[in-house]
Design an enzyme around this catalytic site. Structure first.
Site, PDB file in Angstrom:
ATOM      1  N   LYS A 158       9.246  -5.077 -10.527  1.00 16.02           N
ATOM      2  CA  LYS A 158       8.032  -5.096  -9.716  1.00 16.02           C
ATOM      3  C   LYS A 158       7.032  -5.900 -10.828  1.00 16.02           C
ATOM      4  O   LYS A 158       6.529  -5.280 -11.689  1.00 16.02           O
ATOM      5  CB  LYS A 158       7.647  -3.415  -9.755  1.00 16.02           C
TER       6      LYS A 158
HETATM    7  N1  PPE Z   1       8.494  -3.439  -1.692  1.00 13.27           N
HETATM    8  C1  PPE Z   1       7.404  -3.754  -2.109  1.00 13.27           C
HETATM    9  C2  PPE Z   1       6.999  -5.239  -2.271  1.00 13.27           C
HETATM   10  C3  PPE Z   1       6.718  -2.935  -2.976  1.00 13.27           C
HETATM   11  O1  PPE Z   1       5.600  -3.302  -3.447  1.00 13.27           O
HETATM   12  C4  PPE Z   1       6.753  -1.328  -2.703  1.00 13.27           C
HETATM   13  C5  PPE Z   1       6.017  -0.462  -3.407  1.00 13.27           C
HETATM   14  C6  PPE Z   1       7.949  -1.017  -2.109  1.00 13.27           C
HETATM   15  C7  PPE Z   1       8.849  -2.112  -1.334  1.00 13.27           C
HETATM   16  C8  PPE Z   1       8.544   0.352  -1.908  1.00 13.27           C
HETATM   17  O2  PPE Z   1       8.936   0.979  -3.066  1.00 13.27           O
HETATM   18  P1  PPE Z   1       9.093   2.356  -3.548  1.00 13.27           P
HETATM   19  O3  PPE Z   1       7.474   2.618  -3.994  1.00 13.27           O
HETATM   20  O4  PPE Z   1       9.825   2.298  -4.856  1.00 13.27           O
HETATM   21  O5  PPE Z   1       9.429   3.236  -2.524  1.00 13.27           O
HETATM   22  N2  PPE Z   1       4.761  -0.808  -3.631  1.00 13.27           N
HETATM   23  C9  PPE Z   1       3.625  -0.208  -4.257  1.00 13.27           C
HETATM   24  C10 PPE Z   1       2.211  -0.873  -4.287  1.00 13.27           C
HETATM   25  C11 PPE Z   1       1.350  -0.381  -3.568  1.00 13.27           C
HETATM   26  C12 PPE Z   1      -0.047  -1.007  -3.904  1.00 13.27           C
HETATM   27  O6  PPE Z   1      -0.724  -1.499  -2.985  1.00 13.27           O
HETATM   28  O7  PPE Z   1      -0.389  -0.992  -5.091  1.00 13.27           O
HETATM   29  C13 PPE Z   1       3.672   1.297  -4.174  1.00 13.27           C
HETATM   30  O8  PPE Z   1       3.930   1.764  -3.013  1.00 13.27           O
HETATM   31  O9  PPE Z   1       3.517   2.081  -4.978  1.00 13.27           O
END
Ligand code: PPE
Length: 304
Positions: A158
């Site tokens: 990330k």
């Molecule tokens: N894909 C991406 C590209 C992504 O950024 C997130 C989280 C996910 C999947 C889902 O992952 P998880 O949170 O572990 O279920 N995106 C983060 C950033 C949001 C933002 O705008 O800042 C979040 O949901 O915290």
């Protein structure tokens, strides 16, 4: 604008929100190499509880490992700092943003001697795609921008810079009148939203993208586990945009987005145009769990 809280943890010290500033030559600001997490803490009857803290901190360290950044703290120190940041801000429910960045030092791309800095901020953050989105579903556009190839920017981490791709997609979707973007991978299969993983339901079977072109979402993992426990068949399998168009149900998952139903993609109504049965079932289970109302998944909550 986001609402201020009192203190931000920066490299081991609590700094007043307004003083939590860094030098303009901070390396990450120029070149995008930094890693971060997004975690939620929910209010429960027994007090605030962080959802899957261990898994988020593990992923933060994995992201840093992939990009060869050495976090100058242990996992336990980071977890304790997160808990302390929530306590000191006296906040019951919040979004938590740990950030590991390359600090001020040398410029240029070879920055191995620069300091690695860490900050942890918390703030109240409501429904990412709106309360109405959570309730009724959102409208999604397939992006003209393609998710990075796994060998141009690895998707298991990330990483700050990764999100320029997401921002291009999000801006395009909003400009076109949609709520969120969905990106395809370099081979043309569905990958993920700008900040969410995707699930579809067809003929009672739940399908989600395999991990090769997406972030390994912790909400995604939670939903897979819940579906398995509910006896719903889950496939981690590639699918195309037209399979999504003819799905009975679809939804996004993410820490920020939680479980958000998708009611329309590129002008095609998905299923009945309302959140479907399986979506609603998994969504309500998810909210029950994060709000501490389901004992079976109590181990996912870190109470503070
Ligand atoms: N894909 C991406 C590209 C992504 O950024 C997130 C989280 C996910 C999947 C889902 O992952 P998880 O949170 O572990 O279920 N995106 C983060 C950033 C949001 C933002 O705008 O800042 C979040 O949901 O915290």
């Amino acid at each position: 604008m986001l609402s201020k809280t009192k203190k931000i943890w920066m490299d081991g010290k609590f700094i007043d929100w307004d003083n939590a500033v860094i030098h303009v030559l901070t390396h990450t600001l120029h070149y995008g190499l930094g890693v971060f997490e997004g975690i939620r803490c929910y209010e429960t009857v027994q007090g605030p509880a962080i959802f899957r803290l261990d898994e988020h901190v593990d992923r933060l360290f994995n992201s840093a490992h992939i990009f060869m950044m050495k976090i100058p703290y242990t996992k336990k120190e980071i977890k304790d700092a997160i808990i302390e940041t929530i306590r000191i801000n006296k906040i019951k429910e919040c979004y938590i943003r740990p950030l590991v960045y390359i600090g001020f030092g040398a410029m240029g791309l070879y920055s191995v001697d620069n300091p690695i800095n860490v900050s942890i901020a918390v703030w109240p953050w409501g429904a990412y795609l709106g309360d109405k989105g959570i309730r009724d579903g959102i409208r999604v556009k397939i992006s003209s921008f393609i998710r990075y190839h796994v060998n141009s920017s690895m998707t298991r981490g990330k990483v700050c810079g990764y999100y320029i791709n997401s921002q291009l997609a999000k801006r395009e979707a909003i400009l076109c009148g949609y709520d969120e973007a969905l990106l395809l991978d370099t081979e043309g299969f569905v990958s993920e939203g700008s900040g969410e993983n995707i699930f579809i339901v067809r003929k009672g079977i739940l399908k989600t993208t395999p991990l090769t072109s997406i972030l390994e979402g912790i909400t995604r993992d939670s939903i897979i586990r819940l579906a398995n426990d509910e006896g719903i068949v889950v496939l981690e399998e590639r699918f195309t945009r037209d399979e999504l168009y003819i799905a009975d149900e679809a939804f996004f998952t993410g820490t920020a987005a939680e479980v958000t139903p998708i009611k329309e993609v590129d002008g095609r109504i998905i299923g009945s145009g309302k959140p479907g049965k399986i979506t609603k079932k998994l969504q309500s289970l998810f909210f029950e769990i994060v709000k501490g109302k389901n004992k079976k998944y109590e181990s996912w909550l870190k109470r503070i």
